[in-house]
Scaffold this motif. Structure first.
Motif, short mmCIF file in Angstrom:
data_model
loop_
_atom_site.label_atom_id
_atom_site.label_comp_id
_atom_site.label_asym_id
_atom_site.label_seq_id
_atom_site.Cartn_x
_atom_site.Cartn_y
_atom_site.Cartn_z
N ILE A 1 47.17 114.29 148.19
CA ILE A 1 46.50 115.35 148.93
C ILE A 1 46.78 116.69 148.25
CG2 ILE A 1 46.55 114.17 151.17
CD1 ILE A 1 49.01 115.86 151.89
N TYR A 2 45.91 117.66 148.57
CA TYR A 2 46.10 119.00 148.00
C TYR A 2 47.42 119.59 148.53
CZ TYR A 2 41.25 118.88 146.47
OH TYR A 2 40.07 118.54 145.85
N ASN B 1 52.03 125.13 152.81
CA ASN B 1 52.16 123.90 153.60
C ASN B 1 53.08 122.88 152.94
OD1 ASN B 1 50.78 122.68 151.51
ND2 ASN B 1 49.12 121.86 152.77
N GLU B 2 53.87 123.33 151.98
CA GLU B 2 54.69 122.41 151.20
C GLU B 2 55.60 121.56 152.07
OE1 GLU B 2 58.15 122.75 147.81
OE2 GLU B 2 56.45 124.12 147.72
N LEU C 1 41.03 116.22 152.65
CA LEU C 1 42.39 116.59 152.23
C LEU C 1 42.85 115.78 151.03
CD1 LEU C 1 44.13 116.68 155.75
CD2 LEU C 1 43.35 118.64 154.41
N PHE C 2 42.21 114.63 150.80
CA PHE C 2 42.65 113.72 149.75
C PHE C 2 41.94 114.02 148.42
CE2 PHE C 2 43.83 111.71 153.64
CZ PHE C 2 44.97 110.97 153.35
N ASN D 1 41.62 120.26 137.03
CA ASN D 1 41.30 121.68 137.20
C ASN D 1 42.55 122.53 137.42
OD1 ASN D 1 42.07 121.02 139.79
ND2 ASN D 1 40.06 121.35 140.74
N GLY D 2 43.72 121.93 137.30
CA GLY D 2 44.97 122.68 137.40
C GLY D 2 45.57 122.75 138.79
N LEU D 3 44.84 122.30 139.82
CA LEU D 3 45.37 122.36 141.18
C LEU D 3 46.53 121.36 141.35
CD1 LEU D 3 42.14 122.64 143.36
CD2 LEU D 3 43.85 124.41 142.93
N ARG D 4 47.53 121.77 142.14
CA ARG D 4 48.68 120.91 142.36
C ARG D 4 48.46 120.03 143.58
NH1 ARG D 4 54.96 122.95 142.80
NH2 ARG D 4 54.45 123.34 145.00
#
Length: 625
Positions: free
Chosen positions: A212-213, A218-219, A258-259, A279-282
């Motif tokens: 999920i993002y 929200n970590e 979310l996934f 795209n670099g998103l974690r």
């Protein structure tokens, strides 16, 4: 030392070479560990190395009996808890090793040392809850859940005594060798549907997990299950009841959104595993939750996640229809994550080949895809033909045997204290409606402990269950009348769950059994001997002992008899209430010979009206006139 197993030899020889200064340390143990004849509640100081060597010598000097009787006796334990003890008598169980040498939490070596004690209670099957390496991310309590599997092939490092400079693999091999020398089988519990959030395989195979993002905000927020409205829930329940799994209602789009796809790169930062998309998103791995029913109110599972058994772009989310009630389109259209299935199917064969274990309990096996479960069973038995499989199923059904299981958990952990339920079970025995053995157990590690009703209830349960057909079962602590639950998984109220957080439960945190209370070891031994005398005579019974229900006019009392020969029976009478009960039988028991076995009292007849103490039990052997 001729005839000793290779690895047990290494342990013994290593003990012989240990610095003698270790023997000078304060090291106390329960006297029961030394001798089942010892007085309960006593603690004795020993020289630790001498103690371990003596216990191994006891094992090696015993004459093994490899005959497993029709009603085997299982001893279930969480190894790090069962053999935990305040060895230095400072009033607590230390997390750190004493002087860097000994753990006060349970270890494999201490597990070996109590095998003679278990053998004295007639135990011939050891059932170990998971002993594998435990994850850290989302950990519950100060030890973590043994079900948060970080590595399927590595053991929990806390199970090794620091002073014993031997690989954990060798220590576990020696445990199995010691058990086998005593005529005991070793069953391990395996977890295949979930893994820890920081599982080692997540770094190697990110496509075996859901993602999920992630964001800084929200970590630390726990991931929760999807929500369904009442109308959708009604549809889901109807379809599942009909076994119609095509087009099961999915979660809403916001939840599915979310996934993400698996990351292109994965790294570990501290105790957490993170991934990066193209795209670099974690992204991160979401924690798990109870999947069925879809409106289950259990707290989230903060320390585990679900493995991604199927890959399909339209089902890239965790929900009841992707991890348990698998949608037909996943099952029928070839969407297995084949390398993951291959990995899971080879775990048990690896343990058989490397450690010579004898069986497996599969955690939530009924929730695995049927094809995967079948392959797991098939591959294990290809390595060891008589390998034992137990199912964590609370219903006793013919299909369990068809799948390949040898036994199931069954009803008794939920029904043992309910006389009306017990009568139903006795009638099912009489009518031969059970097609697979089940645990003759008043408790499991997930339920309240039977000793909440007191020691007398435990004696009643052991005596009453022993003469039924199945697997006699001791959850460690049962023989000590320990009433502390290991976990609050089943049959607990919200208030009880609130009062027993992970910090107060042995499944997650440091605790020890109450070795200081009265035990029922001698009573277990006497009941076992009665069983052996009457149901395992040297020549065998002339006909199959049959279970027959006996009617009484008291709803709190349950009675049955085992017919041994044409006019010879055992009569088992149990009072399942906390007050004295008067029993009025519907039939006369006029005896040519009659003996009350637990008191060795010869009597003329079994009285038609009989008073029985609270949670009392009586067993009679009689020959009818």
């Amino acid at each position: 030392m001729a005839g000793i197993g290779e690895n047990l030899t290494k342990v013994y020889e290593t003990l012989s070479k240990v610095n003698n200064k270790i023997n000078e340390q304060t090291y106390c143990i329960p006297t029961l560990w030394l001798n089942s004849e010892s007085i309960s509640g006593r603690v004795v100081a020993v020289e630790p190395i001498s103690f371990f060597k003596t216990q191994i010598e006891k094992i090696l000097n015993s004459k093994p009996d490899y005959h497993i009787c029709p009603n085997p006796i299982v001893y279930s334990m969480l190894l790090r808890y069962t053999t935990a003890f305040d060895h230095n008598r400072d009033g607590k169980i230390d997390l750190q090793a004493i002087n860097g040498d000994f753990f006060e939490t349970g270890t494999i070596l201490k597990g070996i040392s109590i095998l003679p004690y278990l053998k004295s209670m007639g135990v011939n099957i050891i059932y170990l809850l998971p002993i594998t390496k435990i994850g850290v991310d989302g950990r519950k309590g100060n030890l973590g859940s043994p079900y948060a599997i970080k590595n399927h092939f590595k053991f929990d490092t806390r199970l090794a005594e620091p002073f014993l400079n031997l690989d954990l693999e060798i220590q576990f091999k020696s445990f199995v060798e010691a058990a086998h020398h005593l005529g005991m089988k070793v069953i391990l519990e395996f977890v295949f549907r979930t893994a820890s959030l920081d599982s080692d395989i997540a770094l190697e195979h990110p496509d075996w997990f859901y993602w999920i993002y992630d964001s800084v905000d929200n970590e630390q927020v726990e991931f929760t299950s999807p929500q369904f409205d009442d109308s959708t829930l009604e549809t889901i329940f109807k379809m599942v009841k009909k076994r119609d799994f095509f087009g099961l209602p999915p979660p809403d789009r916001n939840y599915i959104g979310l996934f993400t796809e698996p990351p292109v790169a994965v790294e570990k930062i501290g105790d957490k595993v993170y991934g990066s998309l193209s795209n670099g998103l974690r992204v991160r791995i979401p924690n798990g939750f109870a999947d069925w029913p879809p409106n289950d109110m259990q707290p989230v599972w903060s320390d585990v996640t679900y493995l991604k058994l199927y890959e399909h772009r339209d089902f890239n989310y965790i929900a009841y229809n992707t991890i348990r009630m698998y949608d037909t389109r996943l099952v029928k259209e070839g969407h297995r994550v084949e390398p993951l299935w291959e990995y899971l199917a080879n775990i048990i064969p690896s343990y058989i080949s490397k450690y010579d274990i004898d069986g497996a309990m599969i955690d939530m096996g009924h929730s695995l895809p049927e094809e995967l479960l079948s392959e797991i069973i098939h591959r294990a038995r290809r390595v060891k033909q008589d390998f034992i499989f137990w199912e964590e199923n609370f219903v006793v059904e013919k299909k369990s045997r068809k799948i390949g299981y040898n036994a199931v958990v069954g009803y008794l952990p939920f029904d043992q204290h309910q006389p009306n339920k017990l009568r139903e079970i006795i009638r099912k025995f009489e009518w031969k409606e059970f097609y697979i053995p089940f645990f003759l157990a008043p408790e499991t590690h997930n339920t309240p402990r039977s000793a909440r009703f007191g020691c007398d209830f435990n004696v009643l349960a052991w005596a009453f269950n022993s003469f039924l057909e199945g697997l006699r079962f001791i959850l460690s602590g049962f023989e000590l009348c320990d009433s502390k639950p290991l976990n609050t998984g089943l049959c607990f109220t919200e208030d009880e769950i609130f009062a027993l957080p992970p910090e107060r439960l042995p499944l997650f945190s440091v605790m020890q059994l109450d070795w200081g209370k009265d035990d029922i070891v001698k009573k277990i031994q006497r009941i076992n001997q009665t069983y052996n005398n009457y149901l395992l005579p040297k020549q065998g019974p002339k006909i199959e002992p049959r279970i027959v229900s006996v009617n009484t006019r008291n709803s709190n009392v349950v009675v049955y008899k085992r017919k041994l020969k044409r006019n010879e029976c055992l009569l088992v009478v149990g009072n399942f209430s906390d007050s004295i009960q008067t029993i009025e039988f519907d039939e006369e028991f006029t005896c040519k010979y009659c003996k009350e076995l637990l008191s060795s009292r010869i009597i003329q007849k079994i009285e038609k009206n009989l008073d029985l103490e609270p949670y009392g039990v009586r067993i009679y052997h009689y020959v009818a006139r």
